[in-house]
Design a protein around this motif. Structure first.
Motif, PDB file in Angstrom:
ATOM      1  N   MET A 283       0.840  -1.188   0.000  1.00 56.18           N
ATOM      2  CA  MET A 283       0.000   0.000   0.000  1.00 56.18           C
ATOM      3  C   MET A 283       0.882   1.247   0.000  1.00 56.18           C
ATOM      4  SD  MET A 283      -2.985   1.061   2.697  1.00 56.18           S
ATOM      5  CE  MET A 283      -3.994  -0.352   2.287  1.00 56.18           C
ATOM      6  N   LYS A 284       0.653   2.152  -0.936  1.00 56.24           N
ATOM      7  CA  LYS A 284       1.458   3.368  -1.037  1.00 56.24           C
ATOM      8  C   LYS A 284       0.781   4.522  -0.301  1.00 56.24           C
ATOM      9  CE  LYS A 284       3.613   2.100  -5.420  1.00 56.24           C
ATOM     10  NZ  LYS A 284       3.857   2.488  -6.840  1.00 56.24           N
ATOM     11  N   VAL A 285       1.549   5.169   0.561  1.00 59.42           N
ATOM     12  CA  VAL A 285       1.031   6.264   1.372  1.00 59.42           C
ATOM     13  C   VAL A 285       1.899   7.497   1.171  1.00 59.42           C
ATOM     14  CG1 VAL A 285       0.652   7.092   3.724  1.00 59.42           C
ATOM     15  CG2 VAL A 285       0.078   4.733   3.128  1.00 59.42           C
ATOM     16  N   SER A 286       1.268   8.634   0.921  1.00 56.19           N
ATOM     17  CA  SER A 286       1.980   9.908   0.809  1.00 56.19           C
ATOM     18  C   SER A 286       1.801  10.662   2.111  1.00 56.19           C
ATOM     19  CB  SER A 286       1.435  10.724  -0.367  1.00 56.19           C
ATOM     20  OG  SER A 286       1.698  10.068  -1.593  1.00 56.19           O
TER      21      SER A 286
ATOM     22  N   ALA B  25      -1.133  10.361  -5.421  1.00 57.41           N
ATOM     23  CA  ALA B  25      -1.107   9.568  -4.186  1.00 57.41           C
ATOM     24  C   ALA B  25      -2.250   8.562  -4.146  1.00 57.41           C
ATOM     25  CB  ALA B  25      -1.197  10.490  -2.973  1.00 57.41           C
ATOM     26  N   ASP B  26      -1.957   7.359  -3.624  1.00 57.61           N
ATOM     27  CA  ASP B  26      -3.012   6.367  -3.391  1.00 57.61           C
ATOM     28  C   ASP B  26      -3.778   6.725  -2.125  1.00 57.61           C
ATOM     29  OD1 ASP B  26      -2.199   5.012  -5.622  1.00 57.61           O
ATOM     30  OD2 ASP B  26      -0.997   3.537  -4.535  1.00 57.61           O
ATOM     31  N   TYR B  27      -3.013   7.015  -1.071  1.00 57.63           N
ATOM     32  CA  TYR B  27      -3.571   7.481   0.196  1.00 57.63           C
ATOM     33  C   TYR B  27      -2.724   8.651   0.687  1.00 57.63           C
ATOM     34  CZ  TYR B  27      -6.278   3.135   0.622  1.00 57.63           C
ATOM     35  OH  TYR B  27      -7.148   2.096   0.422  1.00 57.63           O
ATOM     36  N   ILE B  28      -3.372   9.595   1.367  1.00 56.75           N
ATOM     37  CA  ILE B  28      -2.665  10.715   1.986  1.00 56.75           C
ATOM     38  C   ILE B  28      -2.894  10.607   3.484  1.00 56.75           C
ATOM     39  CG2 ILE B  28      -2.438  13.230   2.134  1.00 56.75           C
ATOM     40  CD1 ILE B  28      -3.843  13.307  -0.664  1.00 56.75           C
ATOM     41  N   VAL B  29      -1.811  10.608   4.253  1.00 57.31           N
ATOM     42  CA  VAL B  29      -1.909  10.475   5.701  1.00 57.31           C
ATOM     43  C   VAL B  29      -1.186  11.644   6.359  1.00 57.31           C
ATOM     44  CG1 VAL B  29      -1.283   9.079   7.705  1.00 57.31           C
ATOM     45  CG2 VAL B  29      -2.101   7.975   5.616  1.00 57.31           C
ATOM     46  N   SER B  30      -1.818  12.204   7.393  1.00 56.36           N
ATOM     47  CA  SER B  30      -1.229  13.349   8.081  1.00 56.36           C
ATOM     48  C   SER B  30      -1.335  13.183   9.595  1.00 56.36           C
ATOM     49  CB  SER B  30      -1.950  14.638   7.671  1.00 56.36           C
ATOM     50  OG  SER B  30      -1.447  15.746   8.380  1.00 56.36           O
ATOM     51  N   PRO B  31      -0.286  13.591  10.335  1.00 54.62           N
ATOM     52  CA  PRO B  31      -0.342  13.527  11.800  1.00 54.62           C
ATOM     53  C   PRO B  31      -1.044  14.740  12.389  1.00 54.62           C
ATOM     54  CG  PRO B  31       1.818  14.282  11.140  1.00 54.62           C
ATOM     55  CD  PRO B  31       1.059  14.005   9.876  1.00 54.62           C
ATOM     56  N   SER B  32      -2.110  15.176  11.741  1.00 56.31           N
ATOM     57  CA  SER B  32      -2.853  16.359  12.182  1.00 56.31           C
ATOM     58  C   SER B  32      -4.311  16.257  11.788  1.00 56.31           C
ATOM     59  CB  SER B  32      -2.240  17.624  11.571  1.00 56.31           C
ATOM     60  OG  SER B  32      -3.109  18.730  11.736  1.00 56.31           O
ATOM     61  N   GLY B  33      -5.192  16.208  12.783  1.00 54.52           N
ATOM     62  CA  GLY B  33      -6.614  16.190  12.490  1.00 54.52           C
ATOM     63  C   GLY B  33      -7.073  17.494  11.869  1.00 54.52           C
ATOM     64  N   SER B  34      -6.452  18.589  12.284  1.00 57.53           N
ATOM     65  CA  SER B  34      -6.832  19.910  11.792  1.00 57.53           C
ATOM     66  C   SER B  34      -6.527  20.074  10.306  1.00 57.53           C
ATOM     67  CB  SER B  34      -6.094  20.990  12.596  1.00 57.53           C
ATOM     68  OG  SER B  34      -6.390  22.272  12.113  1.00 57.53           O
ATOM     69  N   CYS B  35      -5.293  19.751   9.892  1.00 52.72           N
ATOM     70  CA  CYS B  35      -4.907  19.911   8.490  1.00 52.72           C
ATOM     71  C   CYS B  35      -5.589  18.880   7.601  1.00 52.72           C
ATOM     72  CB  CYS B  35      -3.393  19.849   8.363  1.00 52.72           C
ATOM     73  SG  CYS B  35      -2.552  21.213   9.204  1.00 52.72           S
ATOM     74  N   THR B  36      -5.840  17.691   8.142  1.00 50.04           N
ATOM     75  CA  THR B  36      -6.609  16.695   7.398  1.00 50.04           C
ATOM     76  C   THR B  36      -8.005  17.229   7.113  1.00 50.04           C
ATOM     77  OG1 THR B  36      -5.405  14.854   8.399  1.00 50.04           O
ATOM     78  CG2 THR B  36      -7.567  14.350   7.469  1.00 50.04           C
ATOM     79  N   THR B  37      -8.592  17.873   8.088  1.00 46.82           N
ATOM     80  CA  THR B  37      -9.920  18.470   7.916  1.00 46.82           C
ATOM     81  C   THR B  37      -9.911  19.506   6.800  1.00 46.82           C
ATOM     82  OG1 THR B  37     -10.497  18.112  10.230  1.00 46.82           O
ATOM     83  CG2 THR B  37     -11.744  19.792   9.062  1.00 46.82           C
TER      84      THR B  37
ATOM     85  N   THR C  37      -7.765  11.065   1.859  1.00 41.00           N
ATOM     86  CA  THR C  37      -6.996  11.702   2.923  1.00 41.00           C
ATOM     87  C   THR C  37      -7.473  11.261   4.299  1.00 41.00           C
ATOM     88  OG1 THR C  37      -6.570  13.660   1.557  1.00 41.00           O
ATOM     89  CG2 THR C  37      -6.294  13.911   3.929  1.00 41.00           C
ATOM     90  N   TYR C  38      -6.521  10.892   5.171  1.00 40.66           N
ATOM     91  CA  TYR C  38      -6.848  10.412   6.508  1.00 40.66           C
ATOM     92  C   TYR C  38      -5.882  10.979   7.542  1.00 40.66           C
ATOM     93  CZ  TYR C  38      -9.594   6.853   4.074  1.00 40.66           C
ATOM     94  OH  TYR C  38     -10.501   6.220   3.269  1.00 40.66           O
ATOM     95  N   GLU C  39      -6.396  11.219   8.717  1.00 41.64           N
ATOM     96  CA  GLU C  39      -5.540  11.523   9.859  1.00 41.64           C
ATOM     97  C   GLU C  39      -4.826  10.228  10.237  1.00 41.64           C
ATOM     98  OE1 GLU C  39      -4.465  11.271  13.961  1.00 41.64           O
ATOM     99  OE2 GLU C  39      -6.297  10.332  13.167  1.00 41.64           O
ATOM    100  N   PHE C  40      -3.640  10.336  10.786  1.00 38.84           N
ATOM    101  CA  PHE C  40      -2.758   9.202  11.073  1.00 38.84           C
ATOM    102  C   PHE C  40      -3.443   8.052  11.820  1.00 38.84           C
ATOM    103  CE2 PHE C  40       0.288   7.698  14.457  1.00 38.84           C
ATOM    104  CZ  PHE C  40       0.949   6.770  13.667  1.00 38.84           C
ATOM    105  N   THR C  41      -4.043   8.306  12.980  1.00 42.80           N
ATOM    106  CA  THR C  41      -4.669   7.223  13.757  1.00 42.80           C
ATOM    107  C   THR C  41      -5.914   6.694  13.054  1.00 42.80           C
ATOM    108  OG1 THR C  41      -6.010   8.738  15.123  1.00 42.80           O
ATOM    109  CG2 THR C  41      -3.808   8.201  15.919  1.00 42.80           C
ATOM    110  N   GLN C  42      -6.609   7.565  12.371  1.00 46.25           N
ATOM    111  CA  GLN C  42      -7.801   7.192  11.608  1.00 46.25           C
ATOM    112  C   GLN C  42      -7.434   6.188  10.523  1.00 46.25           C
ATOM    113  OE1 GLN C  42      -9.364  10.304   8.928  1.00 46.25           O
ATOM    114  NE2 GLN C  42     -11.300  10.109  10.025  1.00 46.25           N
ATOM    115  N   PHE C  43      -6.320   6.431   9.864  1.00 43.67           N
ATOM    116  CA  PHE C  43      -5.858   5.544   8.796  1.00 43.67           C
ATOM    117  C   PHE C  43      -5.482   4.166   9.349  1.00 43.67           C
ATOM    118  CE2 PHE C  43      -2.405   3.887   6.063  1.00 43.67           C
ATOM    119  CZ  PHE C  43      -3.090   3.831   4.855  1.00 43.67           C
ATOM    120  N   ILE C  44      -4.768   4.159  10.453  1.00 39.65           N
ATOM    121  CA  ILE C  44      -4.321   2.890  11.041  1.00 39.65           C
ATOM    122  C   ILE C  44      -5.510   2.027  11.472  1.00 39.65           C
ATOM    123  CG2 ILE C  44      -3.138   1.850  13.015  1.00 39.65           C
ATOM    124  CD1 ILE C  44      -1.133   4.118  12.901  1.00 39.65           C
ATOM    125  N   VAL C  45      -6.464   2.646  12.153  1.00 38.68           N
ATOM    126  CA  VAL C  45      -7.597   1.890  12.695  1.00 38.68           C
ATOM    127  C   VAL C  45      -8.622   1.534  11.629  1.00 38.68           C
ATOM    128  CG1 VAL C  45      -9.564   1.988  14.280  1.00 38.68           C
ATOM    129  CG2 VAL C  45      -7.314   2.811  15.025  1.00 38.68           C
TER     130      VAL C  45
END
Length: 255
Positions: A1-4, A69-81, A107-115
């Motif tokens: 799985m490719k993640v940006s 990007a296949d998936y976009i992941v960010s360690p920020s709920g605010s910027c993901t929003t 696009t997903y927030e980091f923990t959201q993507f994992i779970v």
């Protein structure tokens, strides 16, 4: 799985370790992580201040940067929003609206993507601490993600999570709000710190570096001995079968 990885402005400038922790966790879960170099600010400060044209310029650059990007992941709920807000910005530009919708959908927030995407809750982390969790406004109210961080923290060995009184109260940062309305912002973060002290926790965990910077800064000014850490730092700590930091000596894909 490719993640940006969308690192965010604060993440790149002040919390590089968080980006490294996120990358190491995703790679350990089998993801191929890349870092699009064309990424800039998501445009949220301009958007929230009413400068729509300036925000749209930033949004178009970000759409171009992450278009493949296949998936976009960010360690920020605010910027993901903010990425999820892009389609609303281009109602009069159908072509850009379609691109913005495609971007928002992946696009997903980091923990959201994992779970929710990877279906993982136990990352094998260990962290001895008495902690409380700050739930940021944008992530919980606008992005609508309230469970993923807690589901992951529940499996961290040695971590005791104590409920934070009035946990959905804003910490007072609010981006430009803390600059434009600093006296009000100061009262809000003081109240947040008081609630944190009530828990008698020695660690505050959050999913937004902006909130953590605000809360941590106030804690430091008050001389309180309470640590403040991003959730990725906790989830990548003492991983089972690995060292203190799994792959700690390996070159990160961010470098």
């Amino acid at each position: 799985m490719k993640v940006s990885l969308f690192i965010t402005c604060l993440g790149e400038l002040f919390y590089a370790k968080v980006g490294k922790d996120v990358t190491e966790i995703l790679e350990r879960l089998g993801c191929e992580v890349n870092f699009p170099k064309g990424q800039i600010c998501c445009g949220q400060p301009a958007f929230n201040s009413g400068y729509l044209n300036d925000a749209k310029k930033a949004a178009k650059q970000m759409i171009r940067a992450f278009e493949d990007a296949d998936y976009i992941v960010s360690p920020s709920g605010s910027c993901t929003t903010m990425f999820r807000e892009y389609p609303k910005m281009f109602v009069d530009e159908p072509g850009w609206k379609l691109k913005a919708e495609a971007m928002a959908d992946k696009t997903y927030e980091f923990t959201q993507f994992i779970v929710h995407v990877l279906g993982v809750e136990d990352l094998g982390a260990e962290y001895e601490a008495k902690a409380t969790v700050h739930t940021s406004c944008h992530m919980s109210r606008l992005l609508g993600e309230k469970e993923a961080p807690f589901r992951l923290l529940k499996h961290v060995k040695g971590l005791e999570v104590i409920p934070l009184p009035n946990n959905y109260d804003c910490c007072g940062f609010g981006g430009t709000f803390s600059v434009k309305m600093s006296p009000i912002s100061e009262e809000m973060v003081d109240e947040k710190v008081r609630h944190i002290e009530e828990t008698e926790a020695d660690l505050v965990i959050g999913s937004d570096c902006s909130c953590l910077m605000n809360i941590g800064g106030r804690i430091n000014r008050k001389g309180k001995k309470i640590e403040v850490k991003h959730i990725a730092e906790i989830l990548n700590h003492h991983v089972k079968g690995g060292s203190h930091h799994a792959n700690e000596n390996r070159e990160s894909t961010l470098l």
